[in-house]
Design an enzyme around this catalytic site. Structure first.
Site, PDB file in Angstrom:
ATOM      1  N   HIS A  65       7.578 -38.707  50.430  1.00  0.00           N
ATOM      2  CA  HIS A  65       7.862 -38.946  49.184  1.00  0.00           C
ATOM      3  C   HIS A  65       9.245 -39.846  49.447  1.00  0.00           C
ATOM      4  CE1 HIS A  65      11.570 -36.386  50.852  1.00  0.00           C
ATOM      5  NE2 HIS A  65      10.772 -35.839  51.587  1.00  0.00           N
ATOM      6  N   ASP A  66       9.538 -40.553  48.174  1.00  0.00           N
ATOM      7  CA  ASP A  66      10.655 -41.435  48.158  1.00  0.00           C
ATOM      8  C   ASP A  66      10.545 -42.517  48.868  1.00  0.00           C
ATOM      9  OD1 ASP A  66      12.468 -39.863  46.070  1.00  0.00           O
ATOM     10  OD2 ASP A  66      11.964 -38.244  47.591  1.00  0.00           O
ATOM     11  N   GLY A  83      10.128 -39.090  54.808  1.00  0.00           N
ATOM     12  CA  GLY A  83      10.735 -39.587  53.325  1.00  0.00           C
ATOM     13  C   GLY A  83      11.725 -40.798  53.492  1.00  0.00           C
TER      14      GLY A  83
END
Length: 204
Positions: A65-66, A83
């Site tokens: 994520h991100d 992440g």
């Protein structure tokens, strides 16, 4: 998109619930091989994972994520990106490499197979090992991407001045910023180092 690849899965965060504010954006002409995964972002961090154009993500590789992944990035089998990682254009990851969260990988860098990266990697750099150390410049990648002999000479000279000279690293960096102030490629490395708030991979 090959069998069993999954794009847009929710972040691997305990207790996270699916929400429309968690998104994944993938550019054009990307390939995700078998069992590759890319997760959407965390809303409190902007909610967006981005993958650029022409990326090749091989078997079992993971984009958490991100992350913000540039164009023409190649991830060999079972590469794992935690992440909040930023990856520049034209970066190559060897198989089984892993990168710590919040790391930055500069453009045209090379991460060797099995490397465990816990520090930022400069543009044009090549890192290997556990924990990964800077082993020099990504000469193969620079030549493949059409950098001129003069460009490569300038990048190599700046690299030596920053990482291999006498004295303290911060003093060498400051001196290099003065000596190479008119050289955009050298200054790209210097600016990358200055802008980060995490340690930089250095030669072992």
């Amino acid at each position: 998109l090959h069998p069993h690849a999954v794009l847009g899965g929710v972040p691997q965060v305990i207790g996270f619930e699916s929400t429309p504010d968690s998104r994944l954006v993938v550019g054009e002409n990307c390939v995700f091989r078998e069992y590759a995964t890319a997760h959407s972002g965390m809303p409190k961090f902007g909610g967006l994972t981005v993958i650029g154009n022409n990326c090749f993500v091989m078997i079992g590789a993971h984009i958490a994520h991100d992350n913000h992944i540039g164009n023409n990035v190649v991830m060999a089998n079972n590469v794992s990106l935690a992440g909040h990682i930023t990856v520049g254009d034209n970066v190559w990851f060897g198989g089984l490499a892993a990168v710590h969260q919040f790391s930055r990988i500069g453009r045209n860098a090379f991460v060797g197979g099995g490397a465990i990266v816990v520090e930022d990697v400069i543009p044009f750099g090549s890192v290997v090992g556990n924990h990964a150390k800077l082993s020099g410049l990504n000469m193969v990648g620079l030549k493949r991407r059409g950098f001129s002999k003069a460009d490569i000479r300038d990048i190599r000279a700046a690299y030596k001045a920053i990482f291999l000279g006498d004295g303290l690293f911060k003093d060498r960096l400051e001196q290099a910023s003065q000596d190479y102030a008119e050289n955009p490629l050298a200054m790209e490395i210097i600016t990358f180092i200055r802008e980060g708030d995490r340690p930089i991979c250095k030669p072992g």
